[in-house]
Design a protein around this motif. Structure first.
Motif, PDB file in Angstrom:
ATOM      1  N   ALA A  17      19.333  51.569 -17.085  1.00 47.14           N
ATOM      2  CA  ALA A  17      19.023  51.680 -15.489  1.00 47.14           C
ATOM      3  C   ALA A  17      18.938  50.247 -14.816  1.00 47.14           C
ATOM      4  N   ASP A  18      18.632  49.181 -15.382  1.00 47.07           N
ATOM      5  CA  ASP A  18      18.738  47.843 -14.913  1.00 47.07           C
ATOM      6  C   ASP A  18      20.310  47.711 -14.722  1.00 47.07           C
ATOM      7  N   TYR A  19      20.927  47.845 -15.779  1.00 46.19           N
ATOM      8  CA  TYR A  19      22.448  47.392 -15.674  1.00 46.19           C
ATOM      9  C   TYR A  19      23.215  48.407 -14.457  1.00 46.19           C
ATOM     10  N   ARG A  20      22.707  49.419 -14.274  1.00 43.13           N
ATOM     11  CA  ARG A  20      23.381  50.508 -13.304  1.00 43.13           C
ATOM     12  C   ARG A  20      22.847  49.881 -11.925  1.00 43.13           C
ATOM     13  N   ARG A  21      21.752  49.580 -12.063  1.00 49.54           N
ATOM     14  CA  ARG A  21      21.236  48.968 -10.567  1.00 49.54           C
ATOM     15  C   ARG A  21      21.976  47.866 -10.334  1.00 49.54           C
ATOM     16  N   TRP A  22      22.135  46.810 -10.988  1.00 49.53           N
ATOM     17  CA  TRP A  22      22.483  45.582 -10.800  1.00 49.53           C
ATOM     18  C   TRP A  22      24.103  45.225 -10.767  1.00 49.53           C
ATOM     19  N   ARG A  23      24.940  46.130 -11.602  1.00 49.77           N
ATOM     20  CA  ARG A  23      26.156  45.822 -11.701  1.00 49.77           C
ATOM     21  C   ARG A  23      27.168  45.996 -10.277  1.00 49.77           C
ATOM     22  N   PRO A  24      27.021  46.999  -9.463  1.00 55.76           N
ATOM     23  CA  PRO A  24      27.481  46.948  -8.259  1.00 55.76           C
ATOM     24  C   PRO A  24      27.468  45.683  -7.324  1.00 55.76           C
ATOM     25  N   PRO A  25      26.209  45.510  -7.070  1.00 60.09           N
ATOM     26  CA  PRO A  25      26.132  43.978  -6.199  1.00 60.09           C
ATOM     27  C   PRO A  25      26.808  42.897  -6.955  1.00 60.09           C
ATOM     28  N   VAL A  26      26.704  42.706  -8.288  1.00 63.47           N
ATOM     29  CA  VAL A  26      27.311  41.701  -8.843  1.00 63.47           C
ATOM     30  C   VAL A  26      28.933  41.780  -8.727  1.00 63.47           C
ATOM     31  N   GLU A  27      29.420  42.841  -9.027  1.00 70.53           N
ATOM     32  CA  GLU A  27      30.856  42.995  -8.805  1.00 70.53           C
ATOM     33  C   GLU A  27      31.416  42.883  -7.365  1.00 70.53           C
ATOM     34  N   ARG A  28      30.580  43.124  -6.427  1.00 69.95           N
ATOM     35  CA  ARG A  28      30.813  42.856  -5.084  1.00 69.95           C
ATOM     36  C   ARG A  28      30.953  41.539  -4.911  1.00 69.95           C
ATOM     37  N   VAL A  29      29.861  40.726  -5.216  1.00 73.36           N
ATOM     38  CA  VAL A  29      29.998  39.357  -5.140  1.00 73.36           C
ATOM     39  C   VAL A  29      31.265  38.586  -5.768  1.00 73.36           C
ATOM     40  N   ILE A  30      31.549  39.014  -7.141  1.00 76.05           N
ATOM     41  CA  ILE A  30      32.689  38.445  -7.671  1.00 76.05           C
ATOM     42  C   ILE A  30      34.088  39.312  -6.868  1.00 76.05           C
ATOM     43  N   ALA A  31      33.971  40.241  -6.413  1.00 77.59           N
ATOM     44  CA  ALA A  31      35.019  40.543  -5.698  1.00 77.59           C
ATOM     45  C   ALA A  31      35.508  39.687  -4.513  1.00 77.59           C
ATOM     46  N   TRP A  32      34.138  39.145  -3.737  1.00 78.41           N
ATOM     47  CA  TRP A  32      34.365  38.445  -2.585  1.00 78.41           C
ATOM     48  C   TRP A  32      34.834  37.063  -2.890  1.00 78.41           C
ATOM     49  N   LEU A  33      34.154  36.557  -4.033  1.00 82.79           N
ATOM     50  CA  LEU A  33      34.816  35.333  -4.286  1.00 82.79           C
ATOM     51  C   LEU A  33      36.108  35.224  -4.782  1.00 82.79           C
ATOM     52  N   VAL A  34      36.898  36.144  -5.315  1.00 85.33           N
ATOM     53  CA  VAL A  34      38.262  36.164  -5.780  1.00 85.33           C
ATOM     54  C   VAL A  34      39.239  36.645  -4.643  1.00 85.33           C
ATOM     55  N   HIS A  35      38.669  37.102  -3.460  1.00 83.49           N
ATOM     56  CA  HIS A  35      39.431  37.655  -2.520  1.00 83.49           C
ATOM     57  C   HIS A  35      40.508  36.504  -1.929  1.00 83.49           C
ATOM     58  N   ARG A  36      41.561  37.209  -1.643  1.00 85.30           N
ATOM     59  CA  ARG A  36      42.724  36.522  -0.950  1.00 85.30           C
ATOM     60  C   ARG A  36      43.298  35.303  -1.743  1.00 85.30           C
ATOM     61  N   GLY A  37      43.482  35.497  -3.021  1.00 86.09           N
ATOM     62  CA  GLY A  37      44.262  34.231  -4.021  1.00 86.09           C
ATOM     63  C   GLY A  37      43.201  33.361  -4.353  1.00 86.09           C
ATOM     64  N   ASN A  38      41.939  33.998  -4.523  1.00 85.05           N
ATOM     65  CA  ASN A  38      41.155  32.846  -5.065  1.00 85.05           C
ATOM     66  C   ASN A  38      40.558  33.088  -6.621  1.00 85.05           C
ATOM     67  N   ARG A  39      41.390  33.557  -7.273  1.00 83.21           N
ATOM     68  CA  ARG A  39      41.511  33.991  -8.450  1.00 83.21           C
ATOM     69  C   ARG A  39      41.670  32.873  -9.376  1.00 83.21           C
ATOM     70  N   ARG A  40      41.939  31.674  -8.996  1.00 84.27           N
ATOM     71  CA  ARG A  40      42.284  30.608  -9.690  1.00 84.27           C
ATOM     72  C   ARG A  40      41.772  29.341  -8.826  1.00 84.27           C
ATOM     73  N   LEU A  41      41.127  28.331  -9.453  1.00 80.64           N
ATOM     74  CA  LEU A  41      40.730  27.099  -8.727  1.00 80.64           C
ATOM     75  C   LEU A  41      41.828  26.315  -8.250  1.00 80.64           C
ATOM     76  N   PRO A  42      41.774  25.651  -7.075  1.00 82.58           N
ATOM     77  CA  PRO A  42      42.827  25.144  -6.362  1.00 82.58           C
ATOM     78  C   PRO A  42      42.923  23.646  -6.834  1.00 82.58           C
ATOM     79  N   CYS A  43      41.905  23.328  -7.710  1.00 85.94           N
ATOM     80  CA  CYS A  43      41.894  21.828  -8.209  1.00 85.94           C
ATOM     81  C   CYS A  43      41.703  21.876  -9.696  1.00 85.94           C
ATOM     82  N   ARG A  44      41.765  20.828 -10.428  1.00 81.86           N
ATOM     83  CA  ARG A  44      41.314  20.420 -11.693  1.00 81.86           C
ATOM     84  C   ARG A  44      40.196  19.758 -11.884  1.00 81.86           C
ATOM     85  N   GLY A  45      39.658  19.988 -13.000  1.00 81.74           N
ATOM     86  CA  GLY A  45      38.758  19.328 -13.314  1.00 81.74           C
ATOM     87  C   GLY A  45      37.131  19.978 -13.040  1.00 81.74           C
ATOM     88  N   THR A  46      36.136  19.716 -13.987  1.00 81.63           N
ATOM     89  CA  THR A  46      34.999  20.518 -13.975  1.00 81.63           C
ATOM     90  C   THR A  46      34.157  20.029 -12.713  1.00 81.63           C
TER      91      THR A  46
END
Length: 93
Positions: free
Chosen positions: A26-55
């Motif tokens: 039940a917790d997994y079903r509740r929290w997975r959609p918002p987490v997936e949405r945030v990840i989708a926002w982060l990687v939108h428009r070519g942001n799947r890779r970091l544009p710089c090197r180094g931690t």
């Protein structure tokens, strides 16, 4: 370098047992959609890779990306700035 295969299997079995619990599911079903949405926002428009090197640079980039997305979200919710004061529009009923 790597862990023992038996350790991995034990962890995997423990995770499977935990995932069989209805409360966990039940917790997994509740929290997975918002987490997936945030990840989708982060990687939108070519942001799947970091544009710089180094931690350090990578961490700084991801924090700035998250801050920019949060600011955009707040502006869409009605955040405004007048005379040095930030205001947020009241939620509509």
């Amino acid at each position: 370098m790597g862990g023992d295969a038996g350790d991995f299997r034990a962890l995997q079995e423990a995770a499977r047992q935990q995932a069989a619990d209805p409360t966990w599911q039940a917790d997994y079903r509740r929290w997975r959609p918002p987490v997936e949405r945030v990840i989708a926002w982060l990687v939108h428009r070519g942001n799947r890779r970091l544009p710089c090197r180094g931690t350090i640079k990578g961490e700084r980039w991801i924090r700035h990306r998250a801050a920019a997305l949060n600011l955009r979200r707040l502006i869409n919710l009605g955040l405004d700035h007048h005379n040095g004061t930030w205001t947020l529009a009241p939620a509509s009923p």
